[in-house]
Design a protein around this motif. Structure first.
Motif, PDB file in Angstrom:
ATOM      1  N   UNK A  66       0.814  -1.214   0.000  1.00  0.00           N
ATOM      2  CA  UNK A  66       0.000   0.000   0.000  1.00  0.00           C
ATOM      3  C   UNK A  66       0.852   1.271   0.000  1.00  0.00           C
ATOM      4  N   UNK A  67       2.144   1.125   0.238  1.00  0.00           N
ATOM      5  CA  UNK A  67       3.047   2.274   0.254  1.00  0.00           C
ATOM      6  C   UNK A  67       3.539   2.569  -1.156  1.00  0.00           C
ATOM      7  N   UNK A  68       3.704   3.804  -1.446  1.00  0.00           N
ATOM      8  CA  UNK A  68       4.235   4.209  -2.748  1.00  0.00           C
ATOM      9  C   UNK A  68       5.065   5.468  -2.573  1.00  0.00           C
ATOM     10  N   UNK A  69       6.050   5.613  -3.413  1.00  0.00           N
ATOM     11  CA  UNK A  69       6.851   6.824  -3.419  1.00  0.00           C
ATOM     12  C   UNK A  69       6.297   7.753  -4.499  1.00  0.00           C
ATOM     13  N   UNK A  70       6.168   8.998  -4.137  1.00  0.00           N
ATOM     14  CA  UNK A  70       5.692   9.967  -5.121  1.00  0.00           C
ATOM     15  C   UNK A  70       6.913  10.560  -5.816  1.00  0.00           C
ATOM     16  N   UNK A  71       7.065  10.297  -7.098  1.00  0.00           N
ATOM     17  CA  UNK A  71       8.253  10.787  -7.799  1.00  0.00           C
ATOM     18  C   UNK A  71       8.277  12.315  -7.839  1.00  0.00           C
ATOM     19  N   UNK A  72       9.420  12.863  -7.608  1.00  0.00           N
ATOM     20  CA  UNK A  72       9.629  14.306  -7.690  1.00  0.00           C
ATOM     21  C   UNK A  72      10.778  14.524  -8.671  1.00  0.00           C
ATOM     22  N   UNK A  73      10.658  15.526  -9.485  1.00  0.00           N
ATOM     23  CA  UNK A  73      11.714  15.817 -10.454  1.00  0.00           C
ATOM     24  C   UNK A  73      12.218  17.231 -10.244  1.00  0.00           C
ATOM     25  N   UNK A  74      13.400  17.476 -10.739  1.00  0.00           N
ATOM     26  CA  UNK A  74      14.032  18.791 -10.675  1.00  0.00           C
ATOM     27  C   UNK A  74      14.114  19.320  -9.243  1.00  0.00           C
ATOM     28  N   UNK A  75      14.507  18.446  -8.328  1.00  0.00           N
ATOM     29  CA  UNK A  75      14.699  18.819  -6.929  1.00  0.00           C
ATOM     30  C   UNK A  75      16.176  18.653  -6.572  1.00  0.00           C
ATOM     31  N   UNK A  76      16.680  19.538  -5.759  1.00  0.00           N
ATOM     32  CA  UNK A  76      18.063  19.432  -5.305  1.00  0.00           C
ATOM     33  C   UNK A  76      18.139  18.360  -4.213  1.00  0.00           C
ATOM     34  N   UNK A  77      18.775  17.255  -4.509  1.00  0.00           N
ATOM     35  CA  UNK A  77      18.885  16.154  -3.552  1.00  0.00           C
ATOM     36  C   UNK A  77      20.324  15.964  -3.076  1.00  0.00           C
ATOM     37  N   UNK A  78      21.157  16.961  -3.271  1.00  0.00           N
ATOM     38  CA  UNK A  78      22.569  16.833  -2.903  1.00  0.00           C
ATOM     39  C   UNK A  78      22.790  16.917  -1.398  1.00  0.00           C
ATOM     40  N   UNK A  79      21.821  17.435  -0.653  1.00  0.00           N
ATOM     41  CA  UNK A  79      22.015  17.619   0.783  1.00  0.00           C
ATOM     42  C   UNK A  79      20.929  16.942   1.609  1.00  0.00           C
ATOM     43  N   UNK A  80      20.500  15.778   1.214  1.00  0.00           N
ATOM     44  CA  UNK A  80      19.477  15.052   1.970  1.00  0.00           C
ATOM     45  C   UNK A  80      20.144  14.290   3.111  1.00  0.00           C
ATOM     46  N   UNK A  81      19.604  14.443   4.293  1.00  0.00           N
ATOM     47  CA  UNK A  81      20.132  13.761   5.468  1.00  0.00           C
ATOM     48  C   UNK A  81      19.126  12.709   5.920  1.00  0.00           C
ATOM     49  N   UNK A  82      19.485  11.436   5.769  1.00  0.00           N
ATOM     50  CA  UNK A  82      18.589  10.344   6.148  1.00  0.00           C
ATOM     51  C   UNK A  82      18.857   9.844   7.558  1.00  0.00           C
ATOM     52  N   UNK A  83      19.820  10.422   8.242  1.00  0.00           N
ATOM     53  CA  UNK A  83      20.148   9.935   9.579  1.00  0.00           C
ATOM     54  C   UNK A  83      19.009  10.218  10.552  1.00  0.00           C
ATOM     55  N   UNK A  84      18.980   9.410  11.602  1.00  0.00           N
ATOM     56  CA  UNK A  84      17.972   9.558  12.640  1.00  0.00           C
ATOM     57  C   UNK A  84      18.612   9.148  13.969  1.00  0.00           C
ATOM     58  N   UNK A  85      18.142   9.729  15.048  1.00  0.00           N
ATOM     59  CA  UNK A  85      18.613   9.352  16.387  1.00  0.00           C
ATOM     60  C   UNK A  85      17.656   8.329  16.974  1.00  0.00           C
ATOM     61  N   UNK A  86      18.211   7.280  17.574  1.00  0.00           N
ATOM     62  CA  UNK A  86      17.417   6.259  18.257  1.00  0.00           C
ATOM     63  C   UNK A  86      18.142   5.890  19.534  1.00  0.00           C
ATOM     64  N   UNK A  87      17.508   6.129  20.670  1.00  0.00           N
ATOM     65  CA  UNK A  87      18.097   5.860  21.980  1.00  0.00           C
ATOM     66  C   UNK A  87      19.501   6.467  22.106  1.00  0.00           C
ATOM     67  N   UNK A  88      19.645   7.670  21.575  1.00  0.00           N
ATOM     68  CA  UNK A  88      20.907   8.384  21.681  1.00  0.00           C
ATOM     69  C   UNK A  88      21.956   8.004  20.654  1.00  0.00           C
ATOM     70  N   UNK A  89      21.659   7.110  19.751  1.00  0.00           N
ATOM     71  CA  UNK A  89      22.612   6.674  18.734  1.00  0.00           C
ATOM     72  C   UNK A  89      22.152   7.153  17.358  1.00  0.00           C
ATOM     73  N   UNK A  90      23.089   7.594  16.553  1.00  0.00           N
ATOM     74  CA  UNK A  90      22.762   8.041  15.203  1.00  0.00           C
ATOM     75  C   UNK A  90      22.750   6.840  14.267  1.00  0.00           C
ATOM     76  N   UNK A  91      21.650   6.663  13.548  1.00  0.00           N
ATOM     77  CA  UNK A  91      21.528   5.608  12.547  1.00  0.00           C
ATOM     78  C   UNK A  91      21.650   6.240  11.168  1.00  0.00           C
ATOM     79  N   UNK A  92      22.291   5.549  10.262  1.00  0.00           N
ATOM     80  CA  UNK A  92      22.476   6.048   8.896  1.00  0.00           C
ATOM     81  C   UNK A  92      21.142   6.251   8.179  1.00  0.00           C
ATOM     82  N   UNK A  93      20.217   5.320   8.382  1.00  0.00           N
ATOM     83  CA  UNK A  93      18.855   5.422   7.858  1.00  0.00           C
ATOM     84  C   UNK A  93      17.918   4.909   8.944  1.00  0.00           C
ATOM     85  N   UNK A  94      16.642   5.272   8.916  1.00  0.00           N
ATOM     86  CA  UNK A  94      15.728   4.822   9.971  1.00  0.00           C
ATOM     87  C   UNK A  94      15.260   3.380   9.767  1.00  0.00           C
TER      88      UNK A  94
END
Length: 160
Positions: A66-94
Motif C-alpha cells: 500500500x506504500x508508494x513513493x511519489x516521484x519528484x523531479x528537478x529537486x536538489x537532492x545533494x544535501x538530503x540527510x537520512x540519519x535519525x537518532x534512536x536511543x541516543x545513537x545516530x543511525x544512517x537510515x531509519x
C-alpha cells in the motif's frame, strides 16, 4: 570483509561480489533473487515463510504494497540527510535489522555475528534473536555498535 556464500544453484561464489557492489541491481526484486540463489533452499524457505495460517505475513505484504513513493523531479537532492537518532545513537537510515532465529543456518560460519557486523558496518542497529547462534555474549563482544536483544519469554510468571 564480505562473507562469501556458495551459490548452490550455479556453484559460484557470488556473495562477496553482491555484498560489495549493489550497483549491479536495478530493482529490489533483483536483490531478492540474488539472495535466494545464494542461500540453501531450506534456509530460504524458513526465512521467507510464516507460521500457521500466515495471516501476519499476508497483512504485512498488504501494508507494504500500500506504500508508494511519489516521484519528484528537478529537486536538489545533494544535501538530503537520512540519519535519525534512536536511543541516543545516530543511525544512517531509519531502519534496523530485525531479529531472525537460526541465523547460523543462513551463514554457518558466523550466524548472528554476520548480522551484527553488517549492521555496524552500515551504520544501523542489529536486533539479536534469543534463538540464534552464537548467543548474546559472543555477539556483544564482536562489535562496539549498539545492539538490541529480543527475548522470547516462556513459562508462567513464577518461572519468568
Amino acid at each position: 570483509m564480505a562473507t562469501v556464500i556458495q551459490d548452490t544453484a550455479r556453484g559460484a561464489n557470488l556473495g562477496a561480489a553482491i555484498a560489495n557492489d549493489f550497483t549491479q541491481f536495478e530493482t529490489f526484486h533483483e536483490i531478492i533473487k540474488a539472495a535466494q540463489n545464494n542461500v540453501p533452499r531450506n534456509a530460504w524457505d524458513y526465512m521467507v515463510g510464516a507460521a500457521e495460517s500466515e495471516t501476519t505475513l499476508k497483512r504485512n505484504r498488504r501494508g507494504f504494497d500500500s506504500l508508494a513513493l511519489r516521484p519528484r523531479v528537478l529537486r536538489d537532492v545533494t544535501k538530503i540527510d537520512r540519519t535519525v537518532k534512536f536511543l541516543g545513537h545516530t543511525l544512517r537510515i531509519p531502519v534496523m535489522l530485525a531479529p531472525i532465529g537460526s541465523l547460523q543456518s543462513l551463514c554457518p560460519e558466523e550466524g548472528s555475528l554476520a548480522q551484527a557486523r553488517g549492521a555496524e558496518r552500515f551504520g544501523t542497529i542489529s536486533i539479536l534473536s534469543s534463538v540464534t547462534s552464537p548467543g548474546i555474549e559472543e555477539t556483544a563482544k564482536a562489535t562496539k555498535h549498539p545492539k538490541i536483544f529480543q527475548l522470547y519469554v516462556r513459562g508462567d510468571d513464577q518461572w519468568v
